[in-house]
Write a protein that holds these residues in place. Structure first.
Motif, PDB file in Angstrom:
ATOM      1  N   VAL A 302      77.474  -8.810  81.206  1.00  0.00           N
ATOM      2  CA  VAL A 302      76.575  -8.448  80.105  1.00  0.00           C
ATOM      3  C   VAL A 302      77.415  -7.940  78.937  1.00  0.00           C
ATOM      4  CG1 VAL A 302      74.483  -7.188  79.486  1.00  0.00           C
ATOM      5  CG2 VAL A 302      75.005  -7.604  81.893  1.00  0.00           C
ATOM      6  N   GLU A 304      77.264  -7.118  74.405  1.00  0.00           N
ATOM      7  CA  GLU A 304      76.374  -6.941  73.266  1.00  0.00           C
ATOM      8  C   GLU A 304      76.409  -8.194  72.419  1.00  0.00           C
ATOM      9  OE1 GLU A 304      77.768  -3.386  71.453  1.00  0.00           O
ATOM     10  OE2 GLU A 304      75.852  -2.401  71.717  1.00  0.00           O
ATOM     11  N   TRP A 346      74.909 -12.538  79.955  1.00  0.00           N
ATOM     12  CA  TRP A 346      73.715 -11.926  79.355  1.00  0.00           C
ATOM     13  C   TRP A 346      74.121 -11.318  78.021  1.00  0.00           C
ATOM     14  CZ3 TRP A 346      68.833 -11.382  81.917  1.00  0.00           C
ATOM     15  CH2 TRP A 346      68.811 -11.847  83.245  1.00  0.00           C
ATOM     16  N   ALA A 348      72.913  -8.633  75.206  1.00  0.00           N
ATOM     17  CA  ALA A 348      71.951  -7.573  74.878  1.00  0.00           C
ATOM     18  C   ALA A 348      71.613  -7.677  73.401  1.00  0.00           C
ATOM     19  CB  ALA A 348      72.553  -6.208  75.182  1.00  0.00           C
ATOM     20  N   TYR A 352      69.954  -2.953  70.563  1.00  0.00           N
ATOM     21  CA  TYR A 352      69.884  -2.112  71.758  1.00  0.00           C
ATOM     22  C   TYR A 352      70.932  -1.009  71.642  1.00  0.00           C
ATOM     23  CZ  TYR A 352      70.574  -0.494  76.467  1.00  0.00           C
ATOM     24  OH  TYR A 352      70.717   0.310  77.548  1.00  0.00           O
ATOM     25  N   SER A 354      73.261   0.771  73.061  1.00  0.00           N
ATOM     26  CA  SER A 354      74.034   0.925  74.295  1.00  0.00           C
ATOM     27  C   SER A 354      74.898   2.184  74.299  1.00  0.00           C
ATOM     28  CB  SER A 354      74.901  -0.320  74.526  1.00  0.00           C
ATOM     29  OG  SER A 354      75.799  -0.497  73.457  1.00  0.00           O
ATOM     30  N   LEU A 393      74.874  -1.454  79.573  1.00  0.00           N
ATOM     31  CA  LEU A 393      74.812  -2.922  79.486  1.00  0.00           C
ATOM     32  C   LEU A 393      74.703  -3.529  80.884  1.00  0.00           C
ATOM     33  CD1 LEU A 393      77.497  -3.598  76.716  1.00  0.00           C
ATOM     34  CD2 LEU A 393      75.028  -3.900  76.510  1.00  0.00           C
ATOM     35  N   LEU A 396      71.186  -3.652  82.304  1.00  0.00           N
ATOM     36  CA  LEU A 396      70.103  -4.332  81.585  1.00  0.00           C
ATOM     37  C   LEU A 396      69.405  -5.458  82.362  1.00  0.00           C
ATOM     38  CD1 LEU A 396      71.104  -4.478  77.823  1.00  0.00           C
ATOM     39  CD2 LEU A 396      69.222  -3.248  78.882  1.00  0.00           C
ATOM     40  N   VAL A 417      67.277  -8.483  76.458  1.00  0.00           N
ATOM     41  CA  VAL A 417      68.528  -9.078  76.906  1.00  0.00           C
ATOM     42  C   VAL A 417      68.210 -10.502  77.312  1.00  0.00           C
ATOM     43  CG1 VAL A 417      68.236  -8.224  79.265  1.00  0.00           C
ATOM     44  CG2 VAL A 417      70.525  -8.756  78.441  1.00  0.00           C
TER      45      VAL A 417
END
Ligand SMILES: [Zn+2]
Length: 428
Positions: A302, A304, A346, A348, A352, A354, A393, A396, A417
């Motif tokens: 995951v 960003e 993934w 995000a 978000y 984080s 993250l 998520l 996400v």
């Protein structure tokens, strides 16, 4: 343009290799790149004329939207406008015309709001001094000819400055074939980007682990976190990179002191370009090793989504700008490597929070600034900024699965996400 699709079991991979051409080979590259620019400018002239005629008489020339139609026209007039045309590769002209049509379509997409990102200007003529030399070949003599040689149309066998035995192995075994080669001048050196169609390797067994990766702006380039809050891995900023950054600042200052357009200014600009190229190469190399390891070891990664560059000043902006560059490179590499190694990527939502969300209690600390490397939450938890972000993250995907978005009673959590790779998909 129709994108090339590989047959089942094959994937397309790109390699960029530095070349060591003989002077006469470099001259061939330069000549073809010049021919490409000439054709580009010729096509831009057709486009401008069409728009001017359209404004005055309402009679638009629709051909300018089609690379194919413009190429046909070019072949009719090339004897007059470029009597020397036979000396250069025909692909140079095709590339230039295709580039101008793409520029026109990008401008149109940007104007009508169909193209995301910054505004694209109407196609303009490329000046010789400002054009970035490049030319793509897709047909003719085009192959890997050894662990240190490639054959390119026009130039013949060109020595490479680096070892390309991985490509040579594919060629020898018959598991890879060159689709296209783009030669380009990059910070004073010639490089070639080769696209090969290769046989896909067998997929590795599925892995259950999920990790969150945060791009640091301190001592660590990447911070890899497990959903339980433990550190899986920290990738330090390589020493070579820090040395390059010092040099980068020096080269920037040197350029600022010169008179714009003067010979010394050009010299300083070339030097800055070389430092930039080295910074990018070292960063990319470090991230390459990490992304291969991440996508081979874990079932899901995951990160960003790319953030909009914030308006910060001074040294911090400098560091932030280049954390953004690292984030962009990380995402680029993960996107294709995740697909190769059967890993899910993934992204995000970029809004978000984080870093600002407490991974212990879920509270959002709105007063957190970029300067705060550690912070303590009202619940008593003390966080390292980057580790906390990575942990959030990593959690998520699971939090999205357990909290359906229409359930109003569930605690409000920003779980935007999305998964970009699906198991079973081979090519990026
Ligand atoms: Zn808390």
């Amino acid at each position: 343009m129709v994108k090339y699709r590989s047959p089942a079991g094959m994937i397309v991979r790109g390699w960029t290799v530095a070349l060591d051409p003989a002077p006469e080979q470099a001259a061939v590259f330069r000549r073809d790149c010049g021919a490409r620019r000439f054709a580009y400018n010729w096509a831009v002239a057709q486009i401008k004329r069409s728009f001017e005629a359209g404004r005055e008489t309402g009679d638009y020339d629709r051909d300018v939207w089609s690379g194919w139609a413009l190429r046909k026209r070019w072949n009719q007039v090339k004897g007059d406008v470029a009597p020397w045309w036979a000396e250069c590769s025909k692909e140079a002209y095709a590339g230039g015309i295709a580039g101008a049509v793409t520029a026109l379509k990008n401008w149109h997409g940007s104007r009508t709001g169909k193209r995301p990102g910054p505004t694209v200007q109407f196609p303009r003529f490329k000046k010789k001094a400002k054009d970035r030399l490049r030319c793509t070949y897709t047909t003719g003599a085009l192959r890997v000819a050894g662990s240190r040689a490639v054959v390119l149309p026009g130039a013949g066998t060109v020595r490479t400055a680096e070892n390309i035995r991985a490509l040579w192995r594919h060629t020898r075994r018959g598991t890879g074939r060159v689709l296209s080669a783009t030669v380009r001048e990059k910070a004073g050196r010639w490089v070639v980007s080769l696209r090969l169609e290769i046989t896909a390797r067998r997929r590795p067994p599925p892995r259950a682990s999920t990790v969150g990766v945060d791009v640091g702006i301190g001592n660590h380039l990447l911070i890899v976190m497990h959903p339980d809050g433990s550190v899986t891995e920290k990738v330090p900023n390589p020493k070579a990179l820090r040395a390059c950054l010092v040099e980068l600042r020096r080269a920037n200052r040197a350029l600022a002191r010169k008179k714009e357009g003067s010979p010394r200014w050009h010299e300083a600009k070339r030097k800055l370009g070389r430092v930039h190229a080295r910074v990018a190469a070292v960063r990319s190399d470090t991230i390459h090793k990490a992304t291969t390891r991440l996508t081979k070891t874990h079932g899901a990664v995951v990160i960003e989504d790319l953030a909009v560059a914030p308006l910060t000043r001074g040294l911090r902006r400098h560091r932030k700008a280049w954390a953004d560059a690292a984030a962009g490179e990380l995402r680029r590499q993960l996107t294709y490597k995740a697909a190769w190694h059967g890993c899910d990527l993934w992204l995000a939502d970029r809004f978000y929070p984080s870093s600002k969300t407490c991974s212990a209690c879920g509270q959002v600390n709105t007063s957190l600034t970029l300067a705060d490397r550690t912070w303590s939450c009202g619940c008593g938890a003390v966080h390292d900024r980057d580790e906390n972000a990575g942990t959030n993250l990593a959690r998520l995907p699971a939090s999205q699965a357990e909290a359906p978005s229409d359930d109003k009673t569930a605690p409000v959590r920003h779980v935007a996400v999305k998964r970009v790779n699906h198991p079973g998909k081979v090519a990026a």
